[in-house]
Motif scaffolding. Structure first.
Motif, PDB file in Angstrom:
ATOM      1  N   ASP B 502       0.728  -1.284  -0.021  1.00  0.00           N
ATOM      2  CA  ASP B 502       0.131  -0.006   0.088  1.00  0.00           C
ATOM      3  C   ASP B 502       0.774   1.251  -0.084  1.00  0.00           C
ATOM      4  O   ASP B 502       0.456   2.323   0.114  1.00  0.00           O
ATOM      5  CB  ASP B 502      -0.899  -0.001   1.189  1.00  0.00           C
ATOM      6  CG  ASP B 502      -0.297  -0.557   2.519  1.00  0.00           C
ATOM      7  OD1 ASP B 502       0.852  -0.797   2.422  1.00  0.00           O
ATOM      8  OD2 ASP B 502      -0.615  -0.560   3.608  1.00  0.00           O
ATOM      9  N   SER B 503       2.107   1.120   0.076  1.00  0.00           N
ATOM     10  CA  SER B 503       3.073   2.147   0.003  1.00  0.00           C
ATOM     11  C   SER B 503       3.033   2.931  -1.457  1.00  0.00           C
ATOM     12  O   SER B 503       2.601   2.149  -2.600  1.00  0.00           O
ATOM     13  CB  SER B 503       4.398   2.025   0.420  1.00  0.00           C
ATOM     14  OG  SER B 503       4.988   1.085  -0.573  1.00  0.00           O
ATOM     15  N   PRO B 504       3.329   4.187  -1.564  1.00  0.00           N
ATOM     16  CA  PRO B 504       3.098   4.842  -2.739  1.00  0.00           C
ATOM     17  C   PRO B 504       4.204   4.598  -3.526  1.00  0.00           C
ATOM     18  O   PRO B 504       4.002   4.500  -4.976  1.00  0.00           O
ATOM     19  CB  PRO B 504       3.475   6.434  -2.351  1.00  0.00           C
ATOM     20  CG  PRO B 504       3.823   6.466  -0.870  1.00  0.00           C
ATOM     21  CD  PRO B 504       3.379   5.237  -0.393  1.00  0.00           C
ATOM     22  N   GLU B 505       5.342   4.093  -3.367  1.00  0.00           N
ATOM     23  CA  GLU B 505       6.453   3.565  -4.080  1.00  0.00           C
ATOM     24  C   GLU B 505       5.953   2.310  -4.991  1.00  0.00           C
ATOM     25  O   GLU B 505       6.689   1.920  -5.755  1.00  0.00           O
ATOM     26  CB  GLU B 505       7.832   3.018  -3.399  1.00  0.00           C
ATOM     27  CG  GLU B 505       8.330   4.221  -2.621  1.00  0.00           C
ATOM     28  CD  GLU B 505       8.148   4.164  -1.306  1.00  0.00           C
ATOM     29  OE1 GLU B 505       7.511   3.401  -0.481  1.00  0.00           O
ATOM     30  OE2 GLU B 505       7.945   5.467  -0.685  1.00  0.00           O
ATOM     31  N   VAL B 507       3.483   1.648  -6.705  1.00  0.00           N
ATOM     32  CA  VAL B 507       2.959   2.100  -7.928  1.00  0.00           C
ATOM     33  C   VAL B 507       3.957   2.239  -9.099  1.00  0.00           C
ATOM     34  O   VAL B 507       4.248   1.555  -9.989  1.00  0.00           O
ATOM     35  CB  VAL B 507       2.207   3.366  -7.909  1.00  0.00           C
ATOM     36  CG1 VAL B 507       1.636   3.596  -9.379  1.00  0.00           C
ATOM     37  CG2 VAL B 507       1.040   3.360  -6.863  1.00  0.00           C
ATOM     38  N   GLU B 508       5.038   2.629  -8.392  1.00  0.00           N
ATOM     39  CA  GLU B 508       6.381   2.953  -9.227  1.00  0.00           C
ATOM     40  C   GLU B 508       6.954   1.656  -9.653  1.00  0.00           C
ATOM     41  O   GLU B 508       7.219   1.393 -10.909  1.00  0.00           O
ATOM     42  CB  GLU B 508       7.374   4.030  -8.542  1.00  0.00           C
ATOM     43  CG  GLU B 508       8.055   4.799  -9.628  1.00  0.00           C
ATOM     44  CD  GLU B 508       8.712   5.632  -8.651  1.00  0.00           C
ATOM     45  OE1 GLU B 508      10.230   5.772  -8.989  1.00  0.00           O
ATOM     46  OE2 GLU B 508       8.196   6.423  -7.889  1.00  0.00           O
ATOM     47  N   LYS B 511       5.119  -0.137 -12.233  1.00  0.00           N
ATOM     48  CA  LYS B 511       5.144   0.631 -13.379  1.00  0.00           C
ATOM     49  C   LYS B 511       6.532  -0.269 -13.992  1.00  0.00           C
ATOM     50  O   LYS B 511       6.676  -0.288 -15.341  1.00  0.00           O
ATOM     51  CB  LYS B 511       5.083   2.049 -13.298  1.00  0.00           C
ATOM     52  CG  LYS B 511       4.653   2.418 -14.420  1.00  0.00           C
ATOM     53  CD  LYS B 511       4.303   3.844 -14.041  1.00  0.00           C
ATOM     54  CE  LYS B 511       5.017   4.863 -15.308  1.00  0.00           C
ATOM     55  NZ  LYS B 511       4.813   6.556 -14.710  1.00  0.00           N
ATOM     56  N   GLU B 529       5.111  -6.129  -2.842  1.00  0.00           N
ATOM     57  CA  GLU B 529       5.297  -6.359  -4.326  1.00  0.00           C
ATOM     58  C   GLU B 529       6.711  -7.161  -4.539  1.00  0.00           C
ATOM     59  O   GLU B 529       7.546  -6.770  -3.883  1.00  0.00           O
ATOM     60  CB  GLU B 529       5.480  -4.842  -4.987  1.00  0.00           C
ATOM     61  CG  GLU B 529       4.312  -4.032  -5.253  1.00  0.00           C
ATOM     62  CD  GLU B 529       3.224  -4.658  -6.228  1.00  0.00           C
ATOM     63  OE1 GLU B 529       3.660  -5.231  -7.169  1.00  0.00           O
ATOM     64  OE2 GLU B 529       1.914  -4.316  -6.028  1.00  0.00           O
TER      65      GLU B 529
END
Lengths: 279, 1002
Positions: B502-505, B507-508, B511, B529
């Motif tokens: 759930d951390s913002p990283e 997403v990166e 990607k 992840e």
């Protein structure tokens, strides 16, 4: 094989080294190019070995790898009955073998070309053997007495390497018993000699027990010398007199120069080898 | 004009005079040296006492002192002097170059002017020459006509004396007359077009002259805006020099403020050919374009600045030359955005201005300081400037940082000298500098050799092209090669763990990795992840980087897999085991080691031995992960063997194919010392045999292992492997050495037997455990050793280069890899091994393998190596040149031999290990590894007919020639009989003896 080569091979072989007679020998009937045994009567100035009596011992060079003791025995028995055959890697004086005979220890398989000593029962054997040179080649492996080589030999060698542990144990036990006995005897002898002067009147004194004293070894000797040297060096005064000081300086410069010379030589060598070409 | 060059030449004259004097003084020792050199071996130096102790002159004293202060050591000083001698230009060559330059000068003045035309009208250009610039878009305003240059000046390294061989380049700047320029020529490539047209005309006229061997175009430092003309003299002098003609604008042609990094000089509308610009929209800055014009303007100023720095500073000349060699060895001085010699000189000048270098320093110290500076300063974040503060109107460093990746501003405060350099290039330079500093500080290695003589390379770029060819574009570079430096800690990891779900990283992360990224729950309870690569064996794990590269390139840049060629695993097939994809043996060796560990535990725990076991040590290559073909578990199939019931053993059968080869693994079992041990070598041997019988008995009784005792060793069959147990007594080598001197003193003397025993019981186990440790640090070590051994045997050198020796050599590659990094894949390791063989000076210096980082020399090896390698090195050097055909290199060269003996594959137990693996071979009497059979008879161990045959051959050929030493005639061998012997000795194994020679030169 080109015929020219074979001829050359023969031509060379006929010229036996001085004093030797060449006897052709080949592996089996179907082979063509023979090897040559070079034989002569065994004569050494101070031969004292009873196993190699003069007049009756034949010395053989260039015994082919596949030719065994039994082969030689069989081949030379045709001239005269043979008393014994010895086979070695190199010619050797008839000294006593260093180690006692054993089935399991100090066994060495002979590979390659060998030398042999054949002792006949009768001095006539030598003459008879040398006359073999004029006859056709001797045959090592015949139908009646096949000699194993290659795969068959290696397999039987492998089978022979499988030993019986019980037998080995028996031999070891016997040896150790004899050894213990020998050591005990030596000890007893030493004890007897203890305190008894020899013919010149010297008495040997041995310290026993937990601290037997400094052993008489080279290393211990060197250590003692080194200790002495250190002691002396500690007592000496360095750079006390002006001349000592000068001397040290001179030594230092000499050392630097020596080093410089050595380095120069190294460099010269590297230059000669083009070590300084970076690319 | 050319006066500078002349003056310089005069100075060179004087120097040459001095140089001539000094060798004259020592002409005598020189002769001696030459004689030495011819032998190629060091001799002890003989210096007479008188010369050694004569009073020193003050000169000599100062020289000795200087050496101590300015250089590491004498040797380093001499080495550097020699290197400089090797790379600096000889006086004769300088004179030739000067004459050439004068001729060029004269020719340039004679080039005729042309009439003025539009810049786009290039019809006046003759057919034989093309404009050396990619003119896109073609249409541009402005008019051009040619006028001879106002001045012709030599600039750069040639004048400074820092020009080095082998590529001697002399830079000549032609100042174009002001009359050919108009206003606003700084805009839209007009200046660059004119410059290119100018050079095209010059090139065309010079090409007609017989003086030149070749006239070509090139891009200056790979910059496509900046063509230059290359001139080479005619004939055999062609290689002496390359003159590079630069065209530059006259001083003050452009206002500097128009060319600041924030300004725009290429209009969007012109470049995109899209009509009039929309008003009010700010044009983007064009810093690189601006910089390229400024650079030309500052060319002369740079030269003056550098010669100011270099005056009274001989160390700078040497230092820059050394730096250039250093850069060149690493191929950092070529291509676009490189760190060239000019930049190196500027950096030295900068350090001088900051007082980090002073003018009494030696070249070595200059090199050291520059490397130190590069290693510690990050020009990508904190740029440096040569300009004196004061003028507030000049752009600041921050402005430069905004525009460029690497910043090093010149003395005018306008030009960024590192404009073309990318941050990654600088990082690479920094990495090299750091690494080199480490090497320089390490006293145990030969820093000179590693930094300045050893080559470290990977790059290629195009250089120049004929003047009648179209200028090359960026896409003509050819295929790109990337070298990866893998970190051994991560390169082979199967799992790439990412951030928490759930951390913002996250997403990166998702990607970046695309579909490969998935959520996984980890043992500590976190859900992250992660990317999982499928690889089970070590050899597959080594290819994970390939998987990653293919995946990422496909995902982000749409490069298909077929366009990528990954060369990291070309050699794997040579050490692969078995038919099925069973990996490259690492796993097999782990199994072996596990079984061995279990055996040693059992030996420790044996009950009923009169003395305790003090240590169990392995001495087999498989136990240090370096066995080319590690043992595999064997369960014998009785049908293939004869059986000796009394001895519980199997025996090979002659008519069946030779059974599978089982290599016995030597294990030493050290027994406790005790007063009970006899002190006589024969007796010790008996006692050891007794122990071996007892060990076998106890292992059989307590652990139900199949054992076969013997006088020298006991074989133990366990888990399908055979271990060869040998009892060792630590005082035995000592007892073998005992000699009593005539005075009754006890002396210790090495004998053949004691050395052999020491090797077996001390050195080999030590080596095995140490290298086992090394393998834990460097996973590529074992496989590198295996490749190296494979190669050594393929070259048929394994007689002179023992297996342990190769292991140690490879270990040295991992222990002191400088100037490279420790290899992280077997293939790279193997190439390093070849390089070591080919380049190391085996004759004069011992290779010291510093195991466990204690400076302890494995003496027997370093000494032995010196003679062993002499015949190895030339093959290595011949082969490293063509190592792209990998399997070729591993195929033994057969055409050298007079006789070939062809063997029957049926009797070759290791038939499947050939470099070109046969498609099928014989069944070798073993059951499948999972067969549920209890083996009751000992399998056939260490039986290899090929080895046995070889031993017999060696013995009979070696000794057959050397019988009767006194009788010379015997030394001529009986060739015909010997050829027949080959067949007799190998009966059943030899298929045919092929003679290839008719002439026997014996």
């Amino acid at each position: 094989m080109a015929p020219s080569k074979r001829k050359r091979g023969k031509g060379v072989a006929c010229v036996a080294p001085a004093g030797y007679t060449a006897i052709p020998v080949k592996f089996s009937e179907k082979h063509q190019s023979p090897h040559y045994l070079y034989v002569k009567e065994h004569k050494v100035r101070d031969e004292t070995d009873p196993n190699r009596p003069p007049n009756r011992t034949l010395f053989i060079l260039n015994v082919p790898p596949y030719c065994t003791k039994e082969c030689l025995l069989r081949l030379f028995s045709s001239c005269c009955s043979v008393q014994s055959v010895e086979m070695y890697e190199k010619p050797r004086l008839g000294e006593k073998p260093e180690a006692p005979e054993s089935k399991f220890f100090n066994t060495k398989t002979l590979l390659g070309f060998k030398v042999a000593y054949v002792v006949f029962k009768n001095p006539a054997g030598i003459q008879a053997a040398q006359s073999l040179s004029t006859k056709g080649p001797l045959v090592i492996s015949s139908v009646n007495h096949p000699v194993q080589t290659g795969i068959h030999k290696w397999i039987s060698g492998y089978a022979a390497s499988l030993i019986d542990p019980a037998e080995l144990k028996k031999e070891v036990d016997a040896f150790m018993q004899a050894y213990d006995q020998k050591v005990a005897e030596e000890d007893a002898n030493a004890e007897d000699e203890d305190g008894v002067p020899d013919e010149e009147g010297w008495v040997k004194v041995t310290r026993r027990g937990r601290r037997p004293g400094i052993p008489r070894t080279e290393a211990a000797n060197l250590r003692a010398l080194e200790r002495e040297k250190r002691k002396r060096a500690r007592k000496e005064l360095l750079n006390f007199y002006a001349w000592q000081h000068r001397e040290t300086k001179r030594e230092h410069i000499a050392q630097l120069r020596m080093k410089f010379e050595e380095d120069k030589q190294k460099i010269a060598l590297m230059r000669a080898q083009r070590k300084f070409r970076p690319y | 004009m050319l006066e500078d060059a002349e003056r310089d030449a005069n100075r060179g004259d004087q120097e040459a005079g001095e140089a001539n004097n000094s060798p004259a003084k020592e002409s005598r020792p020189r002769g001696k040296r030459r004689a030495l050199a011819s032998e190629g071996l060091l001799q002890p130096v003989k210096v007479s006492k008188a010369t050694l102790y004569k009073p020193p002159t003050s000169e000599e004293l100062s020289q000795l002192k200087e050496t101590e202060n300015l250089f590491h050591s004498n040797l380093l000083r001499l080495q550097i002097e020699e290197l400089l001698k090797e790379v600096t230009l000889k006086e004769k060559r300088r004179q030739k170059i000067d004459a050439f330059l004068h001729q060029i000068n004269a020719l340039l003045a004679k080039i005729p002017a042309t009439t003025e035309t539009d810049m786009t009208d290039q019809s006046w250009l003759p057919k034989g020459v093309k404009v050396p610039l990619v003119q896109v878009p073609f249409s541009v305003k402005g008019r051009f006509h040619f006028l001879p240059p106002v001045s012709v000046k030599v600039v750069g390294s040639y004048l400074l004396g820092t020009c080095i061989k082998p590529e001697v380049n002399v830079d000549v700047a032609l100042t174009m007359p002001r009359a050919i320029f108009q206003d606003k020529d700084n805009l839209n490539q007009r200046y660059h077009r004119k410059r290119a047209l100018y050079l095209a005309h010059v090139a065309h006229h010079l090409a007609k002259e017989p003086l030149f061997g070749s006239v070509m175009f090139a891009y200056a430092n790979g910059n496509h805006l900046k063509p230059v003309v290359l001139l080479q003299p005619q004939g055999k002098d062609a290689k002496t020099v390359t003159v590079r003609l630069y065209a530059c604008p006259p001083q003050g042609l452009f206002k500097p403020c128009r060319l600041y990094p924030g300004k725009n000089n290429v209009r969007t509308a012109w470049f995109t050919e899209k009509g009039a610009p929309t008003a009010g929209e700010a044009e983007p800055p064009t810093p690189h374009y601006n910089n390229s014009i400024l650079w030309d303007l500052a060319m002369e100023a740079h030269l003056q600045f550098l010669s100011g720095s270099a005056s009274d500073f001989p160390g700078m000349r040497d230092g820059v030359a050394l730096l250039k060699v250093w850069l060149r060895q690493r191929e950092l001085e070529k291509g676009f955005g490189c760190f060239n010699g000019f930049l190196a000189s500027m950096l030295v000048a900068y350090l001088l201005s900051r007082h980090q270098i002073n003018k009494v320093m030696s070249g070595y110290q200059v090199l050291r300081n520059v490397l130190q500076f590069l290693a510690s300063t990050d020009l990508t974040t904190s740029g440096i400037s040569l300009s004196k503060d004061g003028d507030g109107s000049l752009p600041t460093l921050t402005d430069f940082h905004r525009a460029f990746q690497v910043v090093f501003v010149d003395s005018s405060g306008l030009v960024n000298l590192c404009a073309d350099m990318s941050a990654s290039k600088y990082k690479q330079i920094q990495f090299e500098a750091k690494h080199s500093m480490e090497v320089l500080d390490d006293r145990t290695v030969d820093g000179f050799q590693l930094l300045l003589i050893t080559r470290k390379s990977l790059i290629h770029a195009f250089d120049h092209w004929p003047i009648n060819a179209e200028p090359p574009k960026h896409k003509d570079t050819g295929s790109l090669s990337f070298g990866l430096l893998l970190s051994p800690d991560f390169a082979a990891s199967v799992l790439e763990k990412g951030p928490e779900a759930d951390s913002p990283e996250a997403v990166e992360f998702r990607k970046f990795w695309g579909e490969r990224s998935e959520l996984r729950r980890f043992q500590d309870g976190s859900i992250c992840e992660a990317v999982l690569w499928d690889a089970t064996t070590q050899s597959q794990k080594r290819l994970i980087p390939e998987q990653i590269i293919r995946h990422l390139l496909q995902l982000h840049t749409d490069i298909p897999g077929s366009a990528i060629c990954y060369t990291g695993a070309l050699l794997e097939s040579l050490i692969r085991l078995g038919r099925e994809p069973a990996g490259t043996g690492e796993e097999a060796m782990v199994d072996v080691v596990r079984s061995y560990d279990d055996l040693s535990r059992k030996l420790w725990n044996l009950e009923g031995l009169p003395l305790t076991v003090t240590a169990v040590q392995g001495a087999h290559p498989a136990l240090r992960y370096t066995d080319v073909f590690p043992p595999v578990p064997v369960i014998p199939d009785y049908a293939y063997y004869a059986r000796n019931k009394d001895r519980e053993s199997l025996v090979p059968l002659a008519e069946k194919p030779c059974p599978v080869y089982i290599s016995p693994m030597k294990v030493l079992c050290h027994m406790e010392g005790s007063g009970q041990w006899p002190q006589d070598q024969e007796a010790i041997r008996r006692i050891k045999a007794a122990f071996q019988i007892q060990l076998a008995e106890l292992l059989r009784r307590q652990y139900h292992l199949l054992c076969r005792p013997g006088p020298a060793y006991t074989d133990v069959y366990k888990d399908g492997y055979v271990f060869r147990l040998r009892v060792a007594y630590h005082r035995e080598p000592q007892i073998l050495k005992e000699v009593v001197t005539p005075e009754g003193m006890l002396k210790y003397q090495d004998t053949e037997e004691s050395l052999r025993l020491e090797l077996e019981t001390l050195h080999l186990p030590f080596l095995t455990s140490t290298l086992h440790g090394l393998q834990q640090q460097h996973p590529a070590f074992g496989s590198t050793c295996r490749l190296a051994k494979r190669w050594v045997s393929a070259q048929m050198l394994n007689d002179s280069l023992s297996e342990e020796c190769v292991d140690l050599l490879v270990a040295s590659l991992f222990l002191c890899p400088a100037p490279y990094m420790a290899p992280s894949s077997p293939q790279v390791g193997f190439l390093h091994f070849l390089r070591l063989l080919a380049t190391f000076d085996w004759k004069n210096s011992p290779l010291i393998v510093n195991l466990n980082a204690e400076l302890k020399v494995f003496e027997e090896n370093s000494e032995r190596s010196s003679w062993v390698f002499q015949n190895a090195w030339w093959r290595a050097s011949a082969i490293s040149a063509q190592h792209h055909k990998m399997n070729m290199v591993f195929r033994p060269p057969l055409d050298l031999y007079d006789v070939l003996i062809h063997l029957n594959p049926k009797q070759i137990p290791r038939h499947l290990q050939a470099v070109d693996r046969p498609v099928k071979s014989f069944s070798r009497g073993m059951l499948a590894s999972d067969a549920a059979v209890k083996t009751l008879a000992f399998p056939v161990v260490d039986y290899d007919p090929v080895q046995l045959y070889l031993r017999e051959l060696q013995a009979s050929i070696m000794r057959g020639r050397m019988m009767a030493p006194n009788t010379e005639s015997l030394t001529v061998p009986n060739v015909a009989a010997i050829l027949e012997d080959f067949e007799i000795l190998g009966e059943g194994l030899v298929r045919a003896v092929e003679t290839r020679s008719e002439k026997w030169s014996i």
